[in-house]
Scaffold this motif. Structure first.
Motif, PDB file in Angstrom:
ATOM      1  N   ALA A  82       0.891  -1.294  -0.142  1.00  0.00           N
ATOM      2  CA  ALA A  82      -0.058  -0.019   0.098  1.00  0.00           C
ATOM      3  C   ALA A  82       0.931   1.103  -0.141  1.00  0.00           C
ATOM      4  O   ALA A  82       0.544   2.169  -0.800  1.00  0.00           O
ATOM      5  CB  ALA A  82      -1.089   0.181   1.195  1.00  0.00           C
ATOM      6  N   ASN A  83       1.941   1.188   0.884  1.00  0.00           N
ATOM      7  CA  ASN A  83       2.817   2.398   0.873  1.00  0.00           C
ATOM      8  C   ASN A  83       3.446   2.563  -0.329  1.00  0.00           C
ATOM      9  O   ASN A  83       3.725   3.622  -0.819  1.00  0.00           O
ATOM     10  CB  ASN A  83       3.772   2.113   1.954  1.00  0.00           C
ATOM     11  N   GLN A  84       3.870   1.335  -0.892  1.00  0.00           N
ATOM     12  CA  GLN A  84       4.607   1.519  -2.222  1.00  0.00           C
ATOM     13  C   GLN A  84       3.799   2.180  -3.470  1.00  0.00           C
ATOM     14  O   GLN A  84       4.155   2.743  -4.276  1.00  0.00           O
ATOM     15  CB  GLN A  84       5.252   0.287  -2.594  1.00  0.00           C
ATOM     16  N   ASP A  85       2.301   1.669  -3.389  1.00  0.00           N
ATOM     17  CA  ASP A  85       1.603   2.369  -4.381  1.00  0.00           C
ATOM     18  C   ASP A  85       1.189   3.685  -4.331  1.00  0.00           C
ATOM     19  O   ASP A  85       1.211   4.234  -5.092  1.00  0.00           O
ATOM     20  CB  ASP A  85      -0.001   1.496  -4.271  1.00  0.00           C
ATOM     21  N   ALA A  86       1.112   3.916  -3.121  1.00  0.00           N
ATOM     22  CA  ALA A  86       0.997   5.414  -2.442  1.00  0.00           C
ATOM     23  C   ALA A  86       2.138   6.097  -3.108  1.00  0.00           C
ATOM     24  O   ALA A  86       2.206   7.457  -3.704  1.00  0.00           O
ATOM     25  CB  ALA A  86       0.732   5.886  -1.164  1.00  0.00           C
ATOM     26  N   LEU A  87       3.418   5.670  -2.656  1.00  0.00           N
ATOM     27  CA  LEU A  87       4.591   6.288  -3.248  1.00  0.00           C
ATOM     28  C   LEU A  87       4.674   6.483  -4.699  1.00  0.00           C
ATOM     29  O   LEU A  87       5.194   7.638  -5.190  1.00  0.00           O
ATOM     30  CB  LEU A  87       5.709   5.725  -2.670  1.00  0.00           C
ATOM     31  N   VAL A  88       4.271   5.506  -5.427  1.00  0.00           N
ATOM     32  CA  VAL A  88       4.390   5.278  -6.975  1.00  0.00           C
ATOM     33  C   VAL A  88       3.397   6.359  -7.224  1.00  0.00           C
ATOM     34  O   VAL A  88       3.656   7.252  -8.370  1.00  0.00           O
ATOM     35  CB  VAL A  88       4.029   4.049  -7.461  1.00  0.00           C
ATOM     36  N   ALA A  90       2.372   9.130  -5.902  1.00  0.00           N
ATOM     37  CA  ALA A  90       3.042  10.407  -5.569  1.00  0.00           C
ATOM     38  C   ALA A  90       4.267  10.760  -6.607  1.00  0.00           C
ATOM     39  O   ALA A  90       4.170  12.002  -6.990  1.00  0.00           O
ATOM     40  CB  ALA A  90       3.272  10.614  -4.121  1.00  0.00           C
ATOM     41  N   LEU A  91       5.041   9.777  -6.595  1.00  0.00           N
ATOM     42  CA  LEU A  91       5.915  10.047  -7.450  1.00  0.00           C
ATOM     43  C   LEU A  91       5.466  10.333  -9.263  1.00  0.00           C
ATOM     44  O   LEU A  91       6.109  11.094  -9.649  1.00  0.00           O
ATOM     45  CB  LEU A  91       6.967   8.701  -7.596  1.00  0.00           C
ATOM     46  N   THR A  92       4.744   9.542  -9.500  1.00  0.00           N
ATOM     47  CA  THR A  92       3.923   9.935 -10.893  1.00  0.00           C
ATOM     48  C   THR A  92       3.350  11.000 -11.082  1.00  0.00           C
ATOM     49  O   THR A  92       3.558  11.939 -11.983  1.00  0.00           O
ATOM     50  CB  THR A  92       2.983   8.788 -11.071  1.00  0.00           C
ATOM     51  N   GLU A  93       2.560  11.703  -9.964  1.00  0.00           N
ATOM     52  CA  GLU A  93       2.084  13.027 -10.053  1.00  0.00           C
ATOM     53  C   GLU A  93       3.134  14.013 -10.112  1.00  0.00           C
ATOM     54  O   GLU A  93       2.997  15.218 -10.605  1.00  0.00           O
ATOM     55  CB  GLU A  93       1.066  13.297  -8.870  1.00  0.00           C
ATOM     56  N   THR A  94       4.304  13.747  -9.144  1.00  0.00           N
ATOM     57  CA  THR A  94       5.241  14.826  -9.162  1.00  0.00           C
ATOM     58  C   THR A  94       5.805  15.009 -10.406  1.00  0.00           C
ATOM     59  O   THR A  94       6.376  16.266 -10.687  1.00  0.00           O
ATOM     60  CB  THR A  94       6.304  14.563  -8.128  1.00  0.00           C
ATOM     61  N   THR A  95       6.078  13.869 -10.946  1.00  0.00           N
ATOM     62  CA  THR A  95       7.154  13.839 -12.028  1.00  0.00           C
ATOM     63  C   THR A  95       6.128  14.710 -13.350  1.00  0.00           C
ATOM     64  O   THR A  95       6.545  15.323 -14.133  1.00  0.00           O
ATOM     65  CB  THR A  95       7.208  12.209 -12.983  1.00  0.00           C
ATOM     66  N   GLN A  96       4.631  14.207 -13.315  1.00  0.00           N
ATOM     67  CA  GLN A  96       4.008  14.898 -14.386  1.00  0.00           C
ATOM     68  C   GLN A  96       3.700  16.286 -14.332  1.00  0.00           C
ATOM     69  O   GLN A  96       3.843  17.206 -15.174  1.00  0.00           O
ATOM     70  CB  GLN A  96       2.423  14.301 -14.256  1.00  0.00           C
ATOM     71  N   GLN A  97       3.793  16.808 -12.802  1.00  0.00           N
ATOM     72  CA  GLN A  97       3.737  18.372 -12.454  1.00  0.00           C
ATOM     73  C   GLN A  97       5.094  18.998 -12.929  1.00  0.00           C
ATOM     74  O   GLN A  97       5.332  20.098 -13.702  1.00  0.00           O
ATOM     75  CB  GLN A  97       3.505  18.406 -11.017  1.00  0.00           C
ATOM     76  N   ALA A  98       6.093  18.142 -12.784  1.00  0.00           N
ATOM     77  CA  ALA A  98       7.630  18.804 -13.081  1.00  0.00           C
ATOM     78  C   ALA A  98       7.625  18.700 -14.528  1.00  0.00           C
ATOM     79  O   ALA A  98       8.116  19.748 -15.249  1.00  0.00           O
ATOM     80  CB  ALA A  98       8.528  17.805 -12.494  1.00  0.00           C
ATOM     81  N   ALA A  99       7.016  17.772 -15.469  1.00  0.00           N
ATOM     82  CA  ALA A  99       7.133  17.847 -16.872  1.00  0.00           C
ATOM     83  C   ALA A  99       6.289  18.898 -17.506  1.00  0.00           C
ATOM     84  O   ALA A  99       6.719  19.690 -18.269  1.00  0.00           O
ATOM     85  CB  ALA A  99       6.797  16.380 -17.328  1.00  0.00           C
TER      86      ALA A  99
END
Length: 200
Positions: A82-88, A90-99
């Protein structure tokens, strides 16, 4: 072996295995079970060995501990998933925002380059021509003491004047009419035909 003679040593499956088993058929840690039959055989052998070596109370305690530890491991694994899914996520959203920010920054830089390299110059040139259109219209109407020129006639005169200064760059008649309307005197805005020229 009597119940009193049975040992209760510490945990460890190596202590549970007794000699006498055939090595190719005896289970030990790390041995992979190849079939359901082999699983049943190994289970029966290990259970018999445990009963011969340890008291039932001790075996029950060990089994209870193993069940609890297995459940705890399962819970930790599920929490980690569950933590890994949440981390993935969060990382995906952060990457999309950065892009997105990088893309916006890139587009802004490219637009600025285009503006500096040409579009800005074109806009300045068009503004200059608009100013010239309005200037010519004001001057011609100021000289029109007989109030002869309506907006349409003035647009033609202005276009001809602008064409002399900026060949091929003047606007069409309709656009010139729109640009000079705000500076036109009241008589030029009225409908009807222009006054006939009195000079003969």
């Amino acid at each position: 072996m009597s119940e009193d003679e049975k040992e209760t040593p510490g945990l460890g499956l190596q202590f549970c295995l007794q000699p006498g088993f055939h090595p190719e058929k005896q289970w030990s840690p790390g041995v992979r079970v190849a079939s359901p039959e082999e699983f049943d055989q190994f289970t029966a052998q290990l259970a018999q060995n445990l009963l011969e070596t340890y008291s039932p109370e001790y075996i029950a305690t060990i089994a209870a501990q193993r069940i609890i530890l297995l459940d705890m491991s399962k819970c930790v694994s599920e929490e980690n998933e569950a933590n890994q899914d949440a981390l993935v996520k969060a990382l995906t959203e952060t990457t999309q925002q950065a892009a997105f920010h990088v893309l916006c920054s890139f587009r802004k830089k490219e637009a600025k380059k285009r503006m500096e390299g040409g579009l800005d110059q074109i806009a300045k040139r068009r503004a200059l021509i608009r100013a010239e259109i309005e200037r010519h219209a004001r001057e011609l109407w100021a000289a029109d003491t007989e109030e002869e020129y309506k907006i349409t006639e003035m647009a033609g005169l202005v276009r001809d004047a602008v064409e002399q200064d900026f060949p091929g760059e003047s606007s069409g008649i309709d656009n010139i009419k729109r640009l000079i309307r705000p500076v036109a005197p009241e008589h030029a805005k009225k409908g009807g035909r222009p006054k006939a020229s009195t000079s003969a």
